[in-house]
Design a protein around this motif. Structure first.
Motif, PDB file in Angstrom:
ATOM      1  N   HIS A   4      25.630  -6.590  23.108  1.00  0.00           N
ATOM      2  CA  HIS A   4      25.681  -7.149  21.762  1.00  0.00           C
ATOM      3  C   HIS A   4      25.215  -8.602  21.824  1.00  0.00           C
ATOM      4  CE1 HIS A   4      28.094  -3.604  21.170  1.00  0.00           C
ATOM      5  NE2 HIS A   4      28.952  -4.050  22.072  1.00  0.00           N
ATOM      6  N   ILE A   5      24.341  -8.952  20.898  1.00  0.00           N
ATOM      7  CA  ILE A   5      23.883 -10.333  20.760  1.00  0.00           C
ATOM      8  C   ILE A   5      24.608 -10.907  19.557  1.00  0.00           C
ATOM      9  CG2 ILE A   5      21.916 -11.851  20.373  1.00  0.00           C
ATOM     10  CD1 ILE A   5      20.184  -9.456  21.456  1.00  0.00           C
ATOM     11  N   VAL A   6      25.461 -11.867  19.823  1.00  0.00           N
ATOM     12  CA  VAL A   6      26.201 -12.535  18.752  1.00  0.00           C
ATOM     13  C   VAL A   6      25.512 -13.875  18.525  1.00  0.00           C
ATOM     14  CG1 VAL A   6      28.432 -13.409  17.980  1.00  0.00           C
ATOM     15  CG2 VAL A   6      28.334 -11.451  19.558  1.00  0.00           C
ATOM     16  N   GLU A   7      24.988 -14.061  17.326  1.00  0.00           N
ATOM     17  CA  GLU A   7      24.320 -15.315  17.006  1.00  0.00           C
ATOM     18  C   GLU A   7      25.215 -16.141  16.087  1.00  0.00           C
ATOM     19  OE1 GLU A   7      20.113 -17.132  15.372  1.00  0.00           O
ATOM     20  OE2 GLU A   7      20.436 -14.979  15.276  1.00  0.00           O
ATOM     21  N   LEU A   8      25.472 -17.368  16.501  1.00  0.00           N
ATOM     22  CA  LEU A   8      26.245 -18.297  15.693  1.00  0.00           C
ATOM     23  C   LEU A   8      25.281 -19.258  15.019  1.00  0.00           C
ATOM     24  CD1 LEU A   8      28.071 -17.419  18.196  1.00  0.00           C
ATOM     25  CD2 LEU A   8      29.463 -19.366  17.574  1.00  0.00           C
ATOM     26  N   GLY A  31      37.092 -14.374  26.385  1.00  0.00           N
ATOM     27  CA  GLY A  31      36.099 -13.303  26.400  1.00  0.00           C
ATOM     28  C   GLY A  31      35.601 -12.994  27.793  1.00  0.00           C
ATOM     29  N   TYR A  32      35.434 -14.039  28.607  1.00  0.00           N
ATOM     30  CA  TYR A  32      35.012 -13.820  29.994  1.00  0.00           C
ATOM     31  C   TYR A  32      36.128 -13.160  30.807  1.00  0.00           C
ATOM     32  CZ  TYR A  32      30.781 -16.499  29.169  1.00  0.00           C
ATOM     33  OH  TYR A  32      29.570 -16.924  28.694  1.00  0.00           O
ATOM     34  N   LYS A  33      37.349 -13.621  30.604  1.00  0.00           N
ATOM     35  CA  LYS A  33      38.490 -13.051  31.324  1.00  0.00           C
ATOM     36  C   LYS A  33      38.659 -11.568  30.996  1.00  0.00           C
ATOM     37  CE  LYS A  33      43.462 -13.539  31.921  1.00  0.00           C
ATOM     38  NZ  LYS A  33      44.682 -14.151  31.434  1.00  0.00           N
ATOM     39  N   ASN A  34      38.423 -11.218  29.727  1.00  0.00           N
ATOM     40  CA  ASN A  34      38.551  -9.832  29.281  1.00  0.00           C
ATOM     41  C   ASN A  34      37.293  -9.008  29.554  1.00  0.00           C
ATOM     42  OD1 ASN A  34      41.156 -10.230  28.373  1.00  0.00           O
ATOM     43  ND2 ASN A  34      40.502 -10.776  26.311  1.00  0.00           N
ATOM     44  N   LYS A  35      36.319  -9.613  30.235  1.00  0.00           N
ATOM     45  CA  LYS A  35      35.060  -8.951  30.609  1.00  0.00           C
ATOM     46  C   LYS A  35      34.278  -8.448  29.403  1.00  0.00           C
ATOM     47  CE  LYS A  35      36.745  -8.051  35.128  1.00  0.00           C
ATOM     48  NZ  LYS A  35      36.428  -7.603  36.398  1.00  0.00           N
ATOM     49  N   LEU A  36      34.404  -9.163  28.293  1.00  0.00           N
ATOM     50  CA  LEU A  36      33.621  -8.845  27.103  1.00  0.00           C
ATOM     51  C   LEU A  36      32.353  -9.689  27.019  1.00  0.00           C
ATOM     52  CD1 LEU A  36      36.390  -8.493  24.367  1.00  0.00           C
ATOM     53  CD2 LEU A  36      35.041  -6.669  25.407  1.00  0.00           C
ATOM     54  N   PHE A  37      32.370 -10.899  27.560  1.00  0.00           N
ATOM     55  CA  PHE A  37      31.239 -11.814  27.459  1.00  0.00           C
ATOM     56  C   PHE A  37      30.476 -11.861  28.777  1.00  0.00           C
ATOM     57  CE2 PHE A  37      33.615 -14.649  24.156  1.00  0.00           C
ATOM     58  CZ  PHE A  37      33.524 -13.648  23.228  1.00  0.00           C
ATOM     59  N   LEU A  38      29.139 -11.815  28.664  1.00  0.00           N
ATOM     60  CA  LEU A  38      28.262 -11.937  29.828  1.00  0.00           C
ATOM     61  C   LEU A  38      27.694 -13.338  29.963  1.00  0.00           C
ATOM     62  CD1 LEU A  38      26.097  -8.690  29.565  1.00  0.00           C
ATOM     63  CD2 LEU A  38      28.011  -9.124  31.113  1.00  0.00           C
ATOM     64  N   ALA A  39      27.386 -13.967  28.827  1.00  0.00           N
ATOM     65  CA  ALA A  39      26.785 -15.303  28.828  1.00  0.00           C
ATOM     66  C   ALA A  39      26.967 -15.908  27.442  1.00  0.00           C
ATOM     67  CB  ALA A  39      25.303 -15.223  29.181  1.00  0.00           C
ATOM     68  N   SER A  40      26.923 -17.237  27.390  1.00  0.00           N
ATOM     69  CA  SER A  40      27.022 -17.928  26.104  1.00  0.00           C
ATOM     70  C   SER A  40      26.434 -19.315  26.241  1.00  0.00           C
ATOM     71  CB  SER A  40      28.486 -18.018  25.653  1.00  0.00           C
ATOM     72  OG  SER A  40      29.271 -18.703  26.620  1.00  0.00           O
ATOM     73  N   ILE A  51      26.030 -15.596  22.077  1.00  0.00           N
ATOM     74  CA  ILE A  51      26.964 -14.975  23.021  1.00  0.00           C
ATOM     75  C   ILE A  51      26.421 -13.585  23.316  1.00  0.00           C
ATOM     76  CG2 ILE A  51      29.305 -14.120  23.421  1.00  0.00           C
ATOM     77  CD1 ILE A  51      30.263 -16.150  21.279  1.00  0.00           C
ATOM     78  N   LEU A  52      26.265 -13.261  24.593  1.00  0.00           N
ATOM     79  CA  LEU A  52      25.947 -11.894  24.999  1.00  0.00           C
ATOM     80  C   LEU A  52      27.251 -11.217  25.359  1.00  0.00           C
ATOM     81  CD1 LEU A  52      22.792 -12.322  27.262  1.00  0.00           C
ATOM     82  CD2 LEU A  52      22.901 -11.718  24.836  1.00  0.00           C
ATOM     83  N   SER A  78      26.359 -13.453  13.245  1.00  0.00           N
ATOM     84  CA  SER A  78      25.631 -12.211  12.994  1.00  0.00           C
ATOM     85  C   SER A  78      25.604 -11.429  14.304  1.00  0.00           C
ATOM     86  CB  SER A  78      24.220 -12.473  12.467  1.00  0.00           C
ATOM     87  OG  SER A  78      23.446 -13.145  13.433  1.00  0.00           O
ATOM     88  N   PHE A  79      25.492 -10.119  14.182  1.00  0.00           N
ATOM     89  CA  PHE A  79      25.618  -9.237  15.341  1.00  0.00           C
ATOM     90  C   PHE A  79      24.436  -8.280  15.407  1.00  0.00           C
ATOM     91  CE2 PHE A  79      29.767 -10.505  13.867  1.00  0.00           C
ATOM     92  CZ  PHE A  79      30.446 -10.837  15.017  1.00  0.00           C
ATOM     93  N   LYS A  80      23.881  -8.154  16.599  1.00  0.00           N
ATOM     94  CA  LYS A  80      22.847  -7.163  16.877  1.00  0.00           C
ATOM     95  C   LYS A  80      23.225  -6.500  18.193  1.00  0.00           C
ATOM     96  CE  LYS A  80      18.989  -9.420  14.565  1.00  0.00           C
ATOM     97  NZ  LYS A  80      19.580 -10.587  14.009  1.00  0.00           N
ATOM     98  N   SER A  81      23.083  -5.190  18.254  1.00  0.00           N
ATOM     99  CA  SER A  81      23.424  -4.449  19.467  1.00  0.00           C
ATOM    100  C   SER A  81      22.231  -3.627  19.903  1.00  0.00           C
ATOM    101  CB  SER A  81      24.614  -3.530  19.215  1.00  0.00           C
ATOM    102  OG  SER A  81      25.749  -4.267  18.824  1.00  0.00           O
ATOM    103  N   PHE A  82      22.128  -3.410  21.201  1.00  0.00           N
ATOM    104  CA  PHE A  82      21.078  -2.548  21.718  1.00  0.00           C
ATOM    105  C   PHE A  82      21.584  -1.797  22.942  1.00  0.00           C
ATOM    106  CE2 PHE A  82      20.504  -6.417  24.143  1.00  0.00           C
ATOM    107  CZ  PHE A  82      20.035  -6.019  25.386  1.00  0.00           C
ATOM    108  N   ASP A  83      20.943  -0.662  23.207  1.00  0.00           N
ATOM    109  CA  ASP A  83      21.249   0.115  24.397  1.00  0.00           C
ATOM    110  C   ASP A  83      20.400  -0.415  25.540  1.00  0.00           C
ATOM    111  OD1 ASP A  83      23.155   2.014  23.458  1.00  0.00           O
ATOM    112  OD2 ASP A  83      21.537   3.032  22.390  1.00  0.00           O
ATOM    113  N   ALA A  84      21.047  -1.008  26.514  1.00  0.00           N
ATOM    114  CA  ALA A  84      20.342  -1.534  27.682  1.00  0.00           C
ATOM    115  C   ALA A  84      20.152  -0.379  28.663  1.00  0.00           C
ATOM    116  CB  ALA A  84      21.127  -2.674  28.307  1.00  0.00           C
ATOM    117  N   VAL A  85      19.026   0.291  28.551  1.00  0.00           N
ATOM    118  CA  VAL A  85      18.763   1.422  29.433  1.00  0.00           C
ATOM    119  C   VAL A  85      18.337   0.960  30.823  1.00  0.00           C
ATOM    120  CG1 VAL A  85      18.269   3.024  27.562  1.00  0.00           C
ATOM    121  CG2 VAL A  85      16.412   1.688  28.571  1.00  0.00           C
ATOM    122  N   LYS A  86      17.895  -0.284  30.919  1.00  0.00           N
ATOM    123  CA  LYS A  86      17.575  -0.896  32.208  1.00  0.00           C
ATOM    124  C   LYS A  86      18.147  -2.311  32.193  1.00  0.00           C
ATOM    125  CE  LYS A  86      13.881  -0.218  34.353  1.00  0.00           C
ATOM    126  NZ  LYS A  86      13.156   0.539  35.313  1.00  0.00           N
TER     127      LYS A  86
END
Length: 95
Positions: A4-8, A31-40, A51-52, A78-86
């Motif tokens: 998920h791409i969270v744009e602020l 978010g990092y502790k809960n393993k929900l966030f990859l980068a921000s 926020i990824l 705003s939120f955008k999601s995609f399937d990361a197949v790779k």
């Protein structure tokens, strides 16, 4: 895997953003502790941030309701999601 791409988008003055930013960055640790966030981080043009995130989008949205940027009404999301197949092996190892 869904990413998920969270744009602020900042909607208040830079002074307001600067005032709330330390609490926002502290909040991100949850978010990092809960393993929900990859980068921000801030966007290069300083008009907001990105926020990824991974996991259930509803869980991500629920968590972000506690973000000081949201509570202080200094940013819109705003939120955008995609399937990361790779993905890079470094990302896959985080999941």
């Amino acid at each position: 895997m869904k990413i998920h791409i969270v744009e602020l988008k900042y909607i208040k003055s830079e002074d307001e953003i600067t005032r709330v930013r330390p609490a926002h960055r502290e909040f991100l640790d949850i978010g990092y502790k809960n393993k929900l966030f990859l980068a921000s981080g801030p966007k290069e043009d300083k008009t907001g941030g990105i926020i990824l995130a991974v996991g259930d989008i509803n869980e991500v949205k629920e968590l972000l309701k506690n973000d000081p940027f949201h509570k202080e009404e200094v940013a819109e999301y705003s939120f955008k999601s995609f399937d990361a197949v790779k993905s890079a092996s470094e990302i896959a190892s985080l999941l």
